[in-house]
Design a protein around this motif. Structure first.
Motif, PDB file in Angstrom:
ATOM      1  N   LYS A 293      -3.526  -2.191   0.124  1.00 51.98           N
ATOM      2  CA  LYS A 293      -4.316  -2.614  -1.027  1.00 51.98           C
ATOM      3  C   LYS A 293      -5.360  -3.653  -0.643  1.00 51.98           C
ATOM      4  O   LYS A 293      -6.382  -3.790  -1.322  1.00 51.98           O
ATOM      5  CB  LYS A 293      -3.413  -3.185  -2.121  1.00 51.98           C
ATOM      6  N   LEU A 294      -5.102  -4.392   0.440  1.00 50.18           N
ATOM      7  CA  LEU A 294      -6.019  -5.463   0.856  1.00 50.18           C
ATOM      8  C   LEU A 294      -6.795  -5.143   2.135  1.00 50.18           C
ATOM      9  O   LEU A 294      -7.672  -5.914   2.529  1.00 50.18           O
ATOM     10  CB  LEU A 294      -5.237  -6.767   1.045  1.00 50.18           C
ATOM     11  N   ALA A 295      -6.476  -4.037   2.785  1.00 55.92           N
ATOM     12  CA  ALA A 295      -7.043  -3.724   4.106  1.00 55.92           C
ATOM     13  C   ALA A 295      -8.564  -3.744   4.123  1.00 55.92           C
ATOM     14  O   ALA A 295      -9.177  -4.296   5.053  1.00 55.92           O
ATOM     15  CB  ALA A 295      -6.518  -2.378   4.597  1.00 55.92           C
ATOM     16  N   ASP A 296      -9.216  -3.158   3.131  1.00 56.59           N
ATOM     17  CA  ASP A 296     -10.684  -3.131   3.115  1.00 56.59           C
ATOM     18  C   ASP A 296     -11.281  -4.524   2.973  1.00 56.59           C
ATOM     19  O   ASP A 296     -12.400  -4.773   3.416  1.00 56.59           O
ATOM     20  CB  ASP A 296     -11.196  -2.229   1.994  1.00 56.59           C
ATOM     21  N   ASP A 297     -10.563  -5.435   2.363  1.00 54.08           N
ATOM     22  CA  ASP A 297     -11.055  -6.792   2.148  1.00 54.08           C
ATOM     23  C   ASP A 297     -10.903  -7.674   3.389  1.00 54.08           C
ATOM     24  O   ASP A 297     -11.480  -8.749   3.455  1.00 54.08           O
ATOM     25  CB  ASP A 297     -10.304  -7.437   0.976  1.00 54.08           C
ATOM     26  N   LEU A 298     -10.126  -7.219   4.355  1.00 57.41           N
ATOM     27  CA  LEU A 298      -9.898  -8.013   5.558  1.00 57.41           C
ATOM     28  C   LEU A 298     -11.104  -7.982   6.492  1.00 57.41           C
ATOM     29  O   LEU A 298     -11.269  -8.891   7.310  1.00 57.41           O
ATOM     30  CB  LEU A 298      -8.657  -7.513   6.303  1.00 57.41           C
ATOM     31  N   GLU A 299     -11.911  -6.944   6.377  1.00 56.48           N
ATOM     32  CA  GLU A 299     -13.060  -6.727   7.247  1.00 56.48           C
ATOM     33  C   GLU A 299     -12.600  -6.806   8.695  1.00 56.48           C
ATOM     34  O   GLU A 299     -11.690  -6.098   9.066  1.00 56.48           O
ATOM     35  CB  GLU A 299     -14.191  -7.684   6.881  1.00 56.48           C
ATOM     36  N   ASP A 300     -13.191  -7.661   9.506  1.00 55.52           N
ATOM     37  CA  ASP A 300     -12.820  -7.724  10.927  1.00 55.52           C
ATOM     38  C   ASP A 300     -11.830  -8.840  11.237  1.00 55.52           C
ATOM     39  O   ASP A 300     -11.620  -9.176  12.396  1.00 55.52           O
ATOM     40  CB  ASP A 300     -14.079  -7.903  11.791  1.00 55.52           C
ATOM     41  N   ARG A 301     -11.237  -9.414  10.216  1.00 60.65           N
ATOM     42  CA  ARG A 301     -10.270 -10.492  10.456  1.00 60.65           C
ATOM     43  C   ARG A 301      -9.007  -9.941  11.120  1.00 60.65           C
ATOM     44  O   ARG A 301      -8.576  -8.838  10.821  1.00 60.65           O
ATOM     45  CB  ARG A 301      -9.909 -11.184   9.144  1.00 60.65           C
ATOM     46  N   GLU A 302      -8.435 -10.751  11.990  1.00 60.80           N
ATOM     47  CA  GLU A 302      -7.185 -10.373  12.639  1.00 60.80           C
ATOM     48  C   GLU A 302      -6.076 -10.343  11.592  1.00 60.80           C
ATOM     49  O   GLU A 302      -5.942 -11.258  10.790  1.00 60.80           O
ATOM     50  CB  GLU A 302      -6.851 -11.392  13.720  1.00 60.80           C
ATOM     51  N   ALA A 303      -5.279  -9.280  11.608  1.00 57.79           N
ATOM     52  CA  ALA A 303      -4.184  -9.151  10.646  1.00 57.79           C
ATOM     53  C   ALA A 303      -2.930  -8.676  11.369  1.00 57.79           C
ATOM     54  O   ALA A 303      -3.010  -7.955  12.363  1.00 57.79           O
ATOM     55  CB  ALA A 303      -4.548  -8.157   9.545  1.00 57.79           C
ATOM     56  N   SER A 304      -1.771  -9.100  10.854  1.00 59.64           N
ATOM     57  CA  SER A 304      -0.510  -8.610  11.397  1.00 59.64           C
ATOM     58  C   SER A 304       0.535  -8.516  10.289  1.00 59.64           C
ATOM     59  O   SER A 304       0.467  -9.240   9.298  1.00 59.64           O
ATOM     60  CB  SER A 304      -0.008  -9.487  12.552  1.00 59.64           C
TER      61      SER A 304
END
Length: 165
Positions: free
Chosen positions: A102-113
């Protein structure tokens, strides 16, 4: 396992996705985003339920503090094998994957885990779901999930969400 009377039920909280999106949008691309999931069995009026604890941590610039968003969701527990609660553990994984998507598109190029409260050692009950959980997160989210002993977001922060609500 907790035994909770009806009048002592935990106040369940929900993440406001629009608030999380706005917060992420206002942080720099160097910010890191962590997703964590855990669960806890509770008894309400002699019926077993599970509190699913989810959190999103926005670590500002990767080193300037963080904002934590928490979510607690209670559902009936249908897992029959309490020593190896695969149904409950996989539901944790499904829920955190759904939140991430649900939030993936809002992360843009930020590192996520994504952190999962699963222990790969066979002596622990959560080991029964490690292989399927890792594969599910890889396949659905395209991320390599973090598991114990390195899954601090699930092991510590998701638990704190429950204590704070």
């Amino acid at each position: 396992m907790l035994n909770i009377e009806k009048n002592e039920m935990t106040k369940l909280i929900k993440i406001d996705l629009d608030e999380v999106r706005e917060y992420i949008k206002n942080t720099s691309p160097d910010s890191k985003i962590y997703f964590g999931a855990d669960s806890e069995r509770v008894q309400v009026d002699n019926v077993w339920h599970v509190d699913y604890l989810l959190c999103v941590i926005v670590h500002i610039d990767g080193n300037h503090g963080a904002k934590i968003f928490g979510h607690v969701d209670r559902e009936r527990d249908y897992d029959k094998n309490l020593d190896r609660p695969k149904l409950r553990l996989m539901t944790e994984v499904f829920k955190i994957a759904e939140l991430y998507l649900k939030l993936a598109d809002d992360l843009e190029d930020r590192e996520a885990s994504i952190h999962l409260d699963l222990n790969p050692k066979a002596i622990h009950g959560s080991s029964c779901a490690v292989s399927e959980s890792v594969g599910y997160i890889r396949g659905v989210c395209g991320l390599e999930p973090v598991i114990k002993p390195h899954s601090w977001c699930a092991s510590n922060v998701a638990d704190a969400v429950k204590r704070l609500c």
